[in-house]
Write a protein that holds these residues in place. Structure first.
Motif, mmCIF file in Angstrom:
data_model
loop_
_atom_site.group_PDB
_atom_site.id
_atom_site.type_symbol
_atom_site.label_atom_id
_atom_site.label_comp_id
_atom_site.label_asym_id
_atom_site.label_seq_id
_atom_site.Cartn_x
_atom_site.Cartn_y
_atom_site.Cartn_z
ATOM 1 N N ARG A 124 5.008 8.339 -0.180
ATOM 2 C CA ARG A 124 5.326 9.273 0.906
ATOM 3 C C ARG A 124 6.517 8.730 1.703
ATOM 4 O O ARG A 124 7.515 9.421 1.896
ATOM 5 C CB ARG A 124 4.091 9.437 1.800
ATOM 6 C CG ARG A 124 4.216 10.475 2.868
ATOM 7 C CD ARG A 124 2.899 10.746 3.526
ATOM 8 N NE ARG A 124 2.189 9.533 3.962
ATOM 9 C CZ ARG A 124 1.127 9.528 4.739
ATOM 10 N NH1 ARG A 124 0.649 10.681 5.176
ATOM 11 N NH2 ARG A 124 0.529 8.406 5.083
ATOM 12 N N ASP A 153 0.527 -1.224 -4.763
ATOM 13 C CA ASP A 153 -0.674 -0.476 -4.372
ATOM 14 C C ASP A 153 -1.839 -0.860 -5.286
ATOM 15 O O ASP A 153 -1.635 -1.287 -6.426
ATOM 16 C CB ASP A 153 -0.430 1.038 -4.447
ATOM 17 C CG ASP A 153 -1.408 1.810 -3.566
ATOM 18 O OD1 ASP A 153 -1.055 2.114 -2.405
ATOM 19 O OD2 ASP A 153 -2.531 2.098 -4.028
ATOM 20 N N GLY A 196 0.853 -1.200 0.000
ATOM 21 C CA GLY A 196 0.000 0.000 0.000
ATOM 22 C C GLY A 196 0.881 1.240 0.000
ATOM 23 O O GLY A 196 0.688 2.154 0.796
HETATM 24 C C1 LIG Z 1 -3.239 6.329 3.683
HETATM 25 S S1 LIG Z 1 -2.510 5.673 2.258
HETATM 26 C C2 LIG Z 1 -0.896 5.274 2.850
HETATM 27 C C3 LIG Z 1 0.106 5.185 1.740
HETATM 28 C C4 LIG Z 1 1.546 4.931 2.196
HETATM 29 N N1 LIG Z 1 1.688 3.692 2.906
HETATM 30 C C5 LIG Z 1 2.025 6.098 3.017
HETATM 31 O O1 LIG Z 1 2.320 5.943 4.205
HETATM 32 O O2 LIG Z 1 2.060 7.196 2.469
HETATM 33 C C6 LIG Z 1 -3.268 4.077 2.082
HETATM 34 C C7 LIG Z 1 -2.807 3.337 0.844
HETATM 35 O O3 LIG Z 1 -3.302 1.993 0.865
HETATM 36 C C8 LIG Z 1 -3.653 1.647 -0.456
HETATM 37 N N2 LIG Z 1 -4.605 0.529 -0.449
HETATM 38 C C9 LIG Z 1 -5.874 0.516 0.011
HETATM 39 N N3 LIG Z 1 -6.446 -0.688 -0.173
HETATM 40 C C10 LIG Z 1 -5.483 -1.475 -0.731
HETATM 41 C C11 LIG Z 1 -5.440 -2.845 -1.171
HETATM 42 N N4 LIG Z 1 -6.494 -3.644 -1.049
HETATM 43 N N5 LIG Z 1 -4.299 -3.307 -1.735
HETATM 44 C C12 LIG Z 1 -3.203 -2.484 -1.864
HETATM 45 N N6 LIG Z 1 -3.181 -1.192 -1.466
HETATM 46 C C13 LIG Z 1 -4.317 -0.694 -0.915
HETATM 47 C C14 LIG Z 1 -4.265 2.929 -1.002
HETATM 48 O O4 LIG Z 1 -4.380 2.950 -2.401
HETATM 49 C C15 LIG Z 1 -3.319 3.972 -0.447
HETATM 50 O O5 LIG Z 1 -2.247 4.230 -1.298
#
Ligand SMILES: C[S@@+](CC[C@H](N)C(=O)[O-])C[C@H]1O[C@@H](n2cnc3c(N)ncnc32)[C@H](O)[C@@H]1O
Length: 226
Positions: free
Chosen positions: A59, A77, A54
């Motif tokens: 970031r 992601d 994810g």
């Molecule tokens: C709040 S963001 C955090 C991103 C990163 N980890 C950071 O700290 O900046 C949540 C991330 O989880 C990803 N995400 C949500 N559901 C997911 C899934 N089922 N599989 C993979 N990524 C997912 C979203 O697309 C998003 O980029």
């Protein structure tokens, strides 16, 4: 779908304006530094293989790519426009030479990376996921961690296992979490249950300096497991 990331679409202009930085929660600099500092404290070295589950628009990813040796960063992601934004961030930071590998998929399929990992992190990801998707992530990650490898994940915690009401998370700037919708909270016993009988063992870390009160847990892969 379970959270807004499934349908999120950013245009080239959105990315140029930096809208992707807010879409992953803002606090761009702070959360970038916090993630790298934490993982270094846990023993991450430039030569280690790191999986960012994810990873969003990188970031934390940009800091990890900068720190790690060439080819050691892998990010996955569900959202292709956040990955596109991440690629723009890599270019702006002159980090293409580090050859990070980014993959879009919606089923926590880590096999396309074709490698095993020493460290993994899912920062602010379980907070958006229902338990069955967390289970899938854990089932799949077990197979791609090296013996002794560590997977760190953040979550919103409830101490009240048998209470279904929403929770005002303390010290979070007013975030309300839920048992049945995004942002989700979980009781720690759930994660123990999910990995019981696997080669992963869960340890509670708790506070790690997250500005919105997300707690940290660590899933360690047994040293003698395949
Ligand atoms: C709040 S963001 C955090 C991103 C990163 N980890 C950071 O700290 O900046 C949540 C991330 O989880 C990803 N995400 C949500 N559901 C997911 C899934 N089922 N599989 C993979 N990524 C997912 C979203 O697309 C998003 O980029």
């Amino acid at each position: 779908m379970w959270n807004h990331y499934y349908g999120l679409k950013l245009t080239e202009q959105d990315i140029q304006k930096g809208i992707h930085r807010n879409q992953v929660g803002g606090m761009w600099q702070e959360m970038r530094e916090l993630q790298l500092k934490f993982m270094k404290e846990q023993g991450l070295k430039p030569e280690h293989e790191l999986l960012d589950v994810g990873c969003g628009s990188l970031r934390g990813g940009i800091a990890f790519i900068d720190y790690l040796n060439e080819g050691k960063y892998s990010g996955l992601d569900i959202n292709s426009s956040l990955i596109k934004a991440g690629q723009a961030e890599i270019k702006n930071a002159n980090l293409n030479s580090k050859k990070p590998v980014l993959i879009v998929n919606d089923s926590f399929n880590f096999k396309p990376f074709n490698k095993k990992f020493d460290y993994a992190i899912a920062q602010s990801v379980f907070t958006h996921l229902p338990v069955n998707l967390i289970q899938k992530c854990l089932i799949n990650i077990e197979h791609v961690m090296n013996p002794g490898g560590k997977f760190y994940a953040t979550f919103f915690e409830t101490k009240r296992k048998f209470d279904a009401s929403p929770i005002h998370q303390p010290n979070s700037g007013g975030i309300i979490t839920n048992i049945d919708r995004d942002p989700f909270h979980y009781h720690i016993s759930l994660f123990k249950y999910l990995v019981k009988g696997s080669s992963l063992q869960m340890n509670y870390i708790g506070n790690w300096g997250h500005p919105r009160n997300q707690k940290m847990i660590c899933f360690s892969k047994g040293k003698n497991s395949a």
